[in-house]
Design a protein around this motif. Structure first.
Motif, short mmCIF file in Angstrom:
data_model
loop_
_atom_site.label_atom_id
_atom_site.label_comp_id
_atom_site.label_asym_id
_atom_site.label_seq_id
_atom_site.Cartn_x
_atom_site.Cartn_y
_atom_site.Cartn_z
N VAL A 140 12.80 -4.38 8.51
CA VAL A 140 11.46 -3.82 8.30
C VAL A 140 11.49 -2.87 7.10
O VAL A 140 10.55 -2.86 6.29
N ALA A 141 12.56 -2.08 6.97
CA ALA A 141 12.68 -1.20 5.81
C ALA A 141 12.77 -2.02 4.52
O ALA A 141 12.15 -1.67 3.50
N ALA A 142 13.52 -3.12 4.55
CA ALA A 142 13.63 -3.98 3.38
C ALA A 142 12.30 -4.64 3.05
O ALA A 142 11.98 -4.87 1.87
N ALA A 143 11.51 -4.95 4.07
CA ALA A 143 10.21 -5.57 3.84
C ALA A 143 9.29 -4.65 3.05
O ALA A 143 8.41 -5.11 2.33
N ARG A 144 9.50 -3.36 3.15
CA ARG A 144 8.73 -2.41 2.34
C ARG A 144 9.28 -2.32 0.91
O ARG A 144 8.53 -2.21 -0.05
N THR A 145 10.59 -2.40 0.78
CA THR A 145 11.22 -2.20 -0.52
C THR A 145 11.01 -3.38 -1.45
O THR A 145 10.77 -3.20 -2.66
N VAL A 146 11.08 -4.60 -0.93
CA VAL A 146 11.00 -5.79 -1.79
C VAL A 146 9.68 -5.87 -2.56
O VAL A 146 9.69 -6.02 -3.79
N PRO A 147 8.51 -5.76 -1.92
CA PRO A 147 7.27 -5.79 -2.71
C PRO A 147 7.12 -4.59 -3.63
O PRO A 147 6.48 -4.69 -4.69
N LEU A 148 7.70 -3.45 -3.25
CA LEU A 148 7.69 -2.30 -4.15
C LEU A 148 8.37 -2.65 -5.47
O LEU A 148 7.85 -2.35 -6.56
N LEU A 149 9.52 -3.32 -5.39
CA LEU A 149 10.22 -3.72 -6.61
C LEU A 149 9.47 -4.83 -7.36
O LEU A 149 9.39 -4.82 -8.58
N LEU A 150 8.90 -5.77 -6.62
CA LEU A 150 8.23 -6.91 -7.25
C LEU A 150 6.97 -6.51 -8.01
O LEU A 150 6.66 -7.08 -9.06
N PHE A 151 6.23 -5.53 -7.50
CA PHE A 151 4.92 -5.21 -8.05
C PHE A 151 4.88 -3.95 -8.91
O PHE A 151 3.82 -3.59 -9.42
N LEU A 187 5.30 -7.42 7.91
CA LEU A 187 4.15 -7.69 7.03
C LEU A 187 3.41 -6.41 6.70
O LEU A 187 3.05 -6.17 5.53
N LEU A 188 3.18 -5.56 7.69
CA LEU A 188 2.46 -4.30 7.45
C LEU A 188 3.30 -3.35 6.60
O LEU A 188 2.76 -2.62 5.75
N ALA A 189 4.62 -3.35 6.80
CA ALA A 189 5.48 -2.54 5.94
C ALA A 189 5.43 -3.04 4.50
O ALA A 189 5.43 -2.25 3.55
N ALA A 190 5.35 -4.36 4.32
CA ALA A 190 5.25 -4.93 2.98
C ALA A 190 3.96 -4.52 2.29
O ALA A 190 3.93 -4.24 1.09
N LEU A 191 2.87 -4.47 3.05
CA LEU A 191 1.60 -4.00 2.48
C LEU A 191 1.72 -2.55 2.03
O LEU A 191 1.19 -2.16 0.98
N GLN A 215 2.39 1.38 -2.60
CA GLN A 215 3.21 2.35 -3.32
C GLN A 215 3.53 1.86 -4.72
O GLN A 215 3.61 2.66 -5.66
N ALA A 216 3.71 0.56 -4.91
CA ALA A 216 4.02 0.00 -6.23
C ALA A 216 2.89 0.24 -7.22
O ALA A 216 3.12 0.43 -8.42
N PHE A 217 1.66 0.23 -6.75
CA PHE A 217 0.52 0.48 -7.63
C PHE A 217 0.24 1.97 -7.76
O PHE A 217 -0.22 2.44 -8.80
N PHE A 218 0.54 2.72 -6.69
CA PHE A 218 0.22 4.15 -6.70
C PHE A 218 1.16 4.95 -7.61
O PHE A 218 0.72 5.82 -8.37
N ALA A 219 2.47 4.70 -7.51
CA ALA A 219 3.45 5.56 -8.17
C ALA A 219 3.26 5.65 -9.69
O ALA A 219 3.20 6.76 -10.23
N PRO A 220 3.13 4.54 -10.43
CA PRO A 220 2.94 4.68 -11.87
C PRO A 220 1.62 5.36 -12.23
O PRO A 220 1.56 6.12 -13.20
N ALA A 221 0.55 5.09 -11.47
CA ALA A 221 -0.74 5.73 -11.75
C ALA A 221 -0.66 7.22 -11.51
O ALA A 221 -1.19 8.03 -12.28
N SER A 222 0.02 7.63 -10.45
CA SER A 222 0.14 9.04 -10.11
C SER A 222 0.91 9.80 -11.18
O SER A 222 0.50 10.87 -11.63
N GLU A 223 2.05 9.25 -11.62
CA GLU A 223 2.84 9.94 -12.63
C GLU A 223 2.11 10.02 -13.96
O GLU A 223 2.35 10.91 -14.75
#
Length: 441
Positions: A64-75, A122-126, A131-139
């Motif tokens: 479940v932790a990996a399910a969150r990390t993979v889309p973070l890296l992909l997007f 699936l919900l962790a991936a969402l 986070q993948a879209f938020f982090a660059p915009a925030s910085e």
């Protein structure tokens, strides 16, 4: 003083106490970050216990932790390009909304039934996608309305609030999971994202010039890549931290608990050491509200060397008290690096390309971490835990020494800017500049 405050001395005192550089946008962004950090720190604990409560194993917690990390890296790269193309505050609000919905559904599943592993993954991936879209915009936005003269202090205060919220959120979240169960902690995290999205929706972006229309997504990504590779100090530090973060993750996630179980007395002493690190980051942020080093990256790079000390301390191993002292000092040092790094990025990177550069920084920082944590066990079996820890420590020292050989790292200096006048584009009263429509730590 405005007439509306003359008969309200309490409110007037608060306004006078606020630093001149802390404009409306900065306060909204910092407040929203504190709120989401409180919720998310507890939600990390709640997620793990939700999987276990549903009958999951430690392996399934990792999945479940990996399910969150993979889309973070992909997007991440796409998120950076989108944040440079659209108004950043809208990207942040949309990402917070996605996190609110995913955590709310996760909470509903846990509270009303027996969630299945694929549903939780699936919900962790969402959540990772948000986070993948938020982090660059925030910085790209947090320091947009702060003059260069005050950027270090502003980012230090921002980090201090975020780190304090992470520490408090983890402690509070653990207590709430034990008291009321993981479902309610996930629901609180969902509400925190909703409140943060509302705050960020009120950011003032009026009077800011629109970005010129550019090419497609690939063109935008290539532009961001050119910004990275054209600066030796930038790609050198990103490459350095792709491996440094991997070594730190392997030591903290795998080797540290093993050493604590064998020699230090179990999870209690290890938790104390991690808490000391968190306290150190808060102390480092407080320190950077006072310090304004002239050679930004030289100061930051020298503060990376202490990251080798926790691995060495575990390899010895030192008693819990000694390990806690080292972890505290390491937290202080890495926070100094984080502030000098962000000031350097905001000083040197064009505003319209900042989120794309930030996304490459994030990707470099995270890309090797999953492989490092996955391979830590086999390496330990091959050469032993202590040898693996000494290897982590040595690699951090060698990489940092190599980065100091890059002239740009040693020579990049802080530029001073004149104090903005009231009502100017950079004045706190005018709000943080945020271009309209025409992505590391």
């Amino acid at each position: 003083m405005p007439p509306s405050l003359r008969h309200r001395p309490g409110l007037a005192a608060v306004v006078r106490a606020r630093p001149a550089w802390a404009g409306r946008n900065y306060l909204l962004l910092t407040g929203a970050t504190v709120i989401t950090s409180l919720g998310s720190s507890g939600a990390l604990i709640a997620t793990a216990f939700a999987v276990l409560a549903a009958g999951g194993t430690a392996t399934e917690v990792g999945l479940v932790a990996a399910a969150r990390t993979v889309p973070l890296l992909l997007f991440l790269l796409i998120g950076g390009a989108v944040a440079d193309r659209l108004p950043r505050h809208r990207v942040m609000v949309a990402a917070n909304t996605l996190n609110c919905v995913s955590q709310g559904l996760f909470a509903l599943l846990v509270l009303t039934g027996e969630p299945r592993l694929w549903q939780m993954a699936l919900l962790a991936a969402l959540g990772g996608t948000g986070q993948a879209f938020f982090a660059p915009a925030s910085e790209g936005m947090v320091l947009a309305g702060v003059s260069g003269e005050h950027s270090g202090r502003a980012f230090a205060v921002y980090r201090m609030g975020m780190n304090g919220a992470n520490i408090g959120g983890a402690a509070l979240g653990g207590a709430l999971v034990a008291a009321v169960g993981p479902g309610w902690v996930l629901a609180i995290d969902s509400a925190a994202f909703a409140l943060a999205a509302a705050l960020r929706a009120f950011l003032d972006v009026s009077g800011v010039p629109r970005r010129a229309a550019g090419g497609g997504m690939l063109h935008d990504l290539r532009e961001g890549w050119r910004e990275v590779v054209s600066r030796s100090w930038l790609w050198a530090v990103i490459l350095q931290f792709s491996l440094v973060n991997a070594m730190v993750a392997a030591a903290e996630a795998v080797y540290g608990p093993v050493i604590a179980a064998r020699y230090l007395g179990g999870p209690g002493p290890w938790g104390l050491a991690l808490a000391a690190f968190g306290a150190g980051t808060a102390g480092g942020a407080l320190l950077m509200t006072r310090l304004r080093p002239r050679r930004l990256l030289l100061t930051g790079a020298l503060c990376v060397f202490p990251l080798a000390l926790p691995s060495a301390a575990l390899a010895v191993p030192l008693p819990t008290a000694g390990l806690a002292v080292i972890m505290f000092g390491t937290g202080v040092a890495i926070e100094v690096f984080a502030v000098t790094w962000m000031v350097a990025l905001h000083q040197e990177i064009p505003e319209d390309k900042f989120s794309r550069v930030s996304s490459y920084d994030w990707l470099g920082s995270l890309a090797v971490v999953p492989a490092a944590t996955a391979l830590a066990g086999p390496v330990q079996d091959l050469i032993g835990t202590r040898a693996a820890l000494w290897g982590c420590s040595a690699l951090i020292v060698l990489l940092t020494a190599a980065v100091l050989c890059v002239p740009g790292v040693r020579r990049l200096t802080r530029r001073t800017e004149p104090e903005p006048t009231a009502g100017s584009a950079d004045s706190p009263a005018a709000g943080a500049p945020e271009p309209q429509a025409s992505g590391t730590p």
